[in-house]
Enzyme design. Sequence first.
Site, PDB file in Angstrom:
ATOM      1  N   PRO A  80       0.526  -1.175  -0.050  1.00  0.00           N
ATOM      2  CA  PRO A  80       0.220  -0.316  -0.061  1.00  0.00           C
ATOM      3  C   PRO A  80       0.928   1.567   0.058  1.00  0.00           C
ATOM      4  O   PRO A  80       1.660   1.266   1.112  1.00  0.00           O
ATOM      5  CB  PRO A  80      -0.484  -0.116   1.031  1.00  0.00           C
ATOM      6  CG  PRO A  80      -0.054  -0.552   2.271  1.00  0.00           C
ATOM      7  CD  PRO A  80       0.542  -1.606   1.348  1.00  0.00           C
ATOM      8  N   ASN A  81      -0.145   1.924  -0.531  1.00  0.00           N
ATOM      9  CA  ASN A  81       1.009   3.887  -0.538  1.00  0.00           C
ATOM     10  C   ASN A  81       2.156   4.034  -1.564  1.00  0.00           C
ATOM     11  O   ASN A  81       2.342   4.878  -1.722  1.00  0.00           O
ATOM     12  CB  ASN A  81       1.320   4.414   0.377  1.00  0.00           C
ATOM     13  CG  ASN A  81      -0.307   4.628   1.054  1.00  0.00           C
ATOM     14  OD1 ASN A  81      -1.047   5.262   1.128  1.00  0.00           O
ATOM     15  ND2 ASN A  81      -0.204   4.281   2.620  1.00  0.00           N
ATOM     16  N   HIS A 128      13.083  -3.688   1.342  1.00  0.00           N
ATOM     17  CA  HIS A 128      12.318  -1.847   1.789  1.00  0.00           C
ATOM     18  C   HIS A 128      13.626  -0.906   1.185  1.00  0.00           C
ATOM     19  O   HIS A 128      14.692  -0.929   1.296  1.00  0.00           O
ATOM     20  CB  HIS A 128      12.661  -1.470   3.250  1.00  0.00           C
ATOM     21  CG  HIS A 128      11.475  -2.877   3.903  1.00  0.00           C
ATOM     22  ND1 HIS A 128      10.109  -2.388   3.480  1.00  0.00           N
ATOM     23  CD2 HIS A 128      11.311  -4.380   4.220  1.00  0.00           C
ATOM     24  CE1 HIS A 128       9.508  -3.939   4.349  1.00  0.00           C
ATOM     25  NE2 HIS A 128      10.422  -4.805   4.771  1.00  0.00           N
ATOM     26  N   GLU A 165      12.818 -10.101   1.148  1.00  0.00           N
ATOM     27  CA  GLU A 165      12.101  -8.787   0.718  1.00  0.00           C
ATOM     28  C   GLU A 165      12.814  -7.384   0.802  1.00  0.00           C
ATOM     29  O   GLU A 165      14.189  -7.680   0.545  1.00  0.00           O
ATOM     30  CB  GLU A 165      11.708  -9.283   2.850  1.00  0.00           C
ATOM     31  CG  GLU A 165      10.942  -7.804   3.666  1.00  0.00           C
ATOM     32  CD  GLU A 165      11.368  -8.369   4.914  1.00  0.00           C
ATOM     33  OE1 GLU A 165      11.218  -9.244   5.459  1.00  0.00           O
ATOM     34  OE2 GLU A 165      10.476  -6.957   5.726  1.00  0.00           O
ATOM     35  N   ASN A 217       7.892  -6.156  -0.934  1.00  0.00           N
ATOM     36  CA  ASN A 217       8.275  -4.633  -0.549  1.00  0.00           C
ATOM     37  C   ASN A 217       6.548  -4.776  -0.682  1.00  0.00           C
ATOM     38  O   ASN A 217       5.661  -4.005  -0.746  1.00  0.00           O
ATOM     39  CB  ASN A 217       8.758  -3.646  -0.993  1.00  0.00           C
ATOM     40  CG  ASN A 217       8.819  -2.602  -0.298  1.00  0.00           C
ATOM     41  OD1 ASN A 217       7.752  -3.004   0.699  1.00  0.00           O
ATOM     42  ND2 ASN A 217       9.048  -0.941  -0.668  1.00  0.00           N
ATOM     43  N   ALA A 244       3.765  -1.188   4.985  1.00  0.00           N
ATOM     44  CA  ALA A 244       3.215  -1.085   6.162  1.00  0.00           C
ATOM     45  C   ALA A 244       2.739  -2.654   6.754  1.00  0.00           C
ATOM     46  O   ALA A 244       2.535  -3.202   7.437  1.00  0.00           O
ATOM     47  CB  ALA A 244       1.853  -0.339   6.110  1.00  0.00           C
ATOM     48  N   ARG A 301      14.303   3.157  11.238  1.00  0.00           N
ATOM     49  CA  ARG A 301      13.182   4.335  11.943  1.00  0.00           C
ATOM     50  C   ARG A 301      12.127   3.644  12.972  1.00  0.00           C
ATOM     51  O   ARG A 301      12.976   3.583  13.978  1.00  0.00           O
ATOM     52  CB  ARG A 301      12.583   4.056  10.328  1.00  0.00           C
ATOM     53  CG  ARG A 301      13.008   4.398   9.311  1.00  0.00           C
ATOM     54  CD  ARG A 301      12.346   4.213   7.690  1.00  0.00           C
ATOM     55  NE  ARG A 301      10.798   5.297   7.720  1.00  0.00           N
ATOM     56  CZ  ARG A 301       9.830   5.228   7.217  1.00  0.00           C
ATOM     57  NH1 ARG A 301       9.942   4.368   5.995  1.00  0.00           N
ATOM     58  NH2 ARG A 301       8.962   5.986   7.381  1.00  0.00           N
ATOM     59  N   TYR A 347      11.754   8.776   1.302  1.00  0.00           N
ATOM     60  CA  TYR A 347      11.606   7.698  -0.027  1.00  0.00           C
ATOM     61  C   TYR A 347      12.612   7.755  -1.613  1.00  0.00           C
ATOM     62  O   TYR A 347      12.187   7.922  -2.272  1.00  0.00           O
ATOM     63  CB  TYR A 347      10.489   7.391  -0.736  1.00  0.00           C
ATOM     64  CG  TYR A 347       9.222   6.527   1.066  1.00  0.00           C
ATOM     65  CD1 TYR A 347      10.075   5.638   1.450  1.00  0.00           C
ATOM     66  CD2 TYR A 347       8.440   7.527   1.187  1.00  0.00           C
ATOM     67  CE1 TYR A 347       9.764   4.935   2.082  1.00  0.00           C
ATOM     68  CE2 TYR A 347       7.588   6.735   3.186  1.00  0.00           C
ATOM     69  CZ  TYR A 347       8.084   5.799   3.094  1.00  0.00           C
ATOM     70  OH  TYR A 347       7.757   5.145   4.517  1.00  0.00           O
ATOM     71  N   ARG A 370       5.471  12.291  -3.127  1.00  0.00           N
ATOM     72  CA  ARG A 370       4.897  12.271  -1.617  1.00  0.00           C
ATOM     73  C   ARG A 370       6.526  12.048  -0.955  1.00  0.00           C
ATOM     74  O   ARG A 370       6.880  11.368  -1.303  1.00  0.00           O
ATOM     75  CB  ARG A 370       3.558  11.980  -0.178  1.00  0.00           C
ATOM     76  CG  ARG A 370       2.628  12.352  -1.463  1.00  0.00           C
ATOM     77  CD  ARG A 370       2.115  13.973  -0.412  1.00  0.00           C
ATOM     78  NE  ARG A 370       0.403  13.394  -0.569  1.00  0.00           N
ATOM     79  CZ  ARG A 370      -0.288  14.078  -2.164  1.00  0.00           C
ATOM     80  NH1 ARG A 370       0.688  14.363  -2.921  1.00  0.00           N
ATOM     81  NH2 ARG A 370      -1.561  13.735  -2.502  1.00  0.00           N
TER      82      ARG A 370
HETATM   83  O1  CA2 Z   1      10.551   0.990   3.215  1.00  0.00           O
HETATM   84  C1  CA2 Z   1      10.060   0.934   2.652  1.00  0.00           C
HETATM   85  O2  CA2 Z   1      10.379   0.048   1.526  1.00  0.00           O
HETATM   86  C2  CA2 Z   1       8.282   0.575   3.231  1.00  0.00           C
HETATM   87  O3  CA2 Z   1       7.923  -0.505   2.517  1.00  0.00           O
HETATM   88  C3  CA2 Z   1       7.826   1.412   3.067  1.00  0.00           C
HETATM   89  C4  CA2 Z   1       6.173   1.744   3.537  1.00  0.00           C
HETATM   90  C5  CA2 Z   1       6.580   1.800   5.290  1.00  0.00           C
HETATM   91  O4  CA2 Z   1       5.096   1.655   5.807  1.00  0.00           O
HETATM   92  C6  CA2 Z   1       7.450   0.419   5.395  1.00  0.00           C
HETATM   93  O5  CA2 Z   1       7.693   0.384   7.061  1.00  0.00           O
HETATM   94  C7  CA2 Z   1       9.002   0.474   4.980  1.00  0.00           C
HETATM   95  C8  CA2 Z   1       5.252   2.826   2.901  1.00  0.00           C
HETATM   96  C9  CA2 Z   1       5.291   3.283   1.834  1.00  0.00           C
HETATM   97  C10 CA2 Z   1       4.727   4.065   1.838  1.00  0.00           C
HETATM   98  O6  CA2 Z   1       5.077   5.007   0.440  1.00  0.00           O
HETATM   99  C11 CA2 Z   1       5.011   6.665   0.234  1.00  0.00           C
HETATM  100  C12 CA2 Z   1       5.290   6.987  -0.438  1.00  0.00           C
HETATM  101  C13 CA2 Z   1       5.225   8.481  -1.030  1.00  0.00           C
HETATM  102  C14 CA2 Z   1       4.486   8.771  -0.088  1.00  0.00           C
HETATM  103  C15 CA2 Z   1       3.646   7.908   0.988  1.00  0.00           C
HETATM  104  C16 CA2 Z   1       3.805   6.374   1.406  1.00  0.00           C
END
Ligand code: CA2
Length: 153
Positions: free
Chosen positions: A11-12, A102, A100, A76, A79, A109, A24, A19
């Site tokens: 997700p996201n 990330h 896996e 990946n 969340a 974090r 990221y 964002r």
């Molecule tokens: O670091 C990663 O790849 C994560 O899997 C990214 C997830 C986070 O919940 C994990 O803890 C680590 C979040 C992905 C959401 O990505 C966004 C990108 C831009 C704006 C908002 C969210």
Amino acid sequence: MADLVHILNGPNLNLLGRREPDTYGHVTLADIERRCQQAATRLGLAIAFRQRNGEGEIVADIHDAIQTGAAAIIINAAAYTHTSVAIHDALRAFDGLIIEVHLSNIHARESFRHKSLIAPLADGIIAGLGADGYELALQALAWRLSKDDSIEI
Ligand code: CA2
């Protein structure tokens, strides 16, 4: 026939590049897919690249990887990495290799990101290397799968 690798994104991740660039970076998911496709072609792998916002949809994608006889999954789960017993259970049913990935270093974090329900099932984990992590995962899989194919004397 080329080994098939399913690359699953949670997700996201569709918001990447638009964002939270401090966390990221500026790369978009379309950029990552393009890089993965180029790397896979170079490495002689076939890929199926997916992004889903729903937990059940990711479970269904894992079932699809099982049914299509995929050699490996790069995941990946975003969340859901930290919460999803359903994704953990689906991955348990997959016989191939699991990596896996990330983008960020989840261990540097918030503490709720330090726990991964996928990690105990993973053959390898890459975190904190941004988009390079996906390409490195494909390289590692190409190496491992070529060794599995080799004839032992
Ligand atoms: O670091 C990663 O790849 C994560 O899997 C990214 C997830 C986070 O919940 C994990 O803890 C680590 C979040 C992905 C959401 O990505 C966004 C990108 C831009 C704006 C908002 C969210």
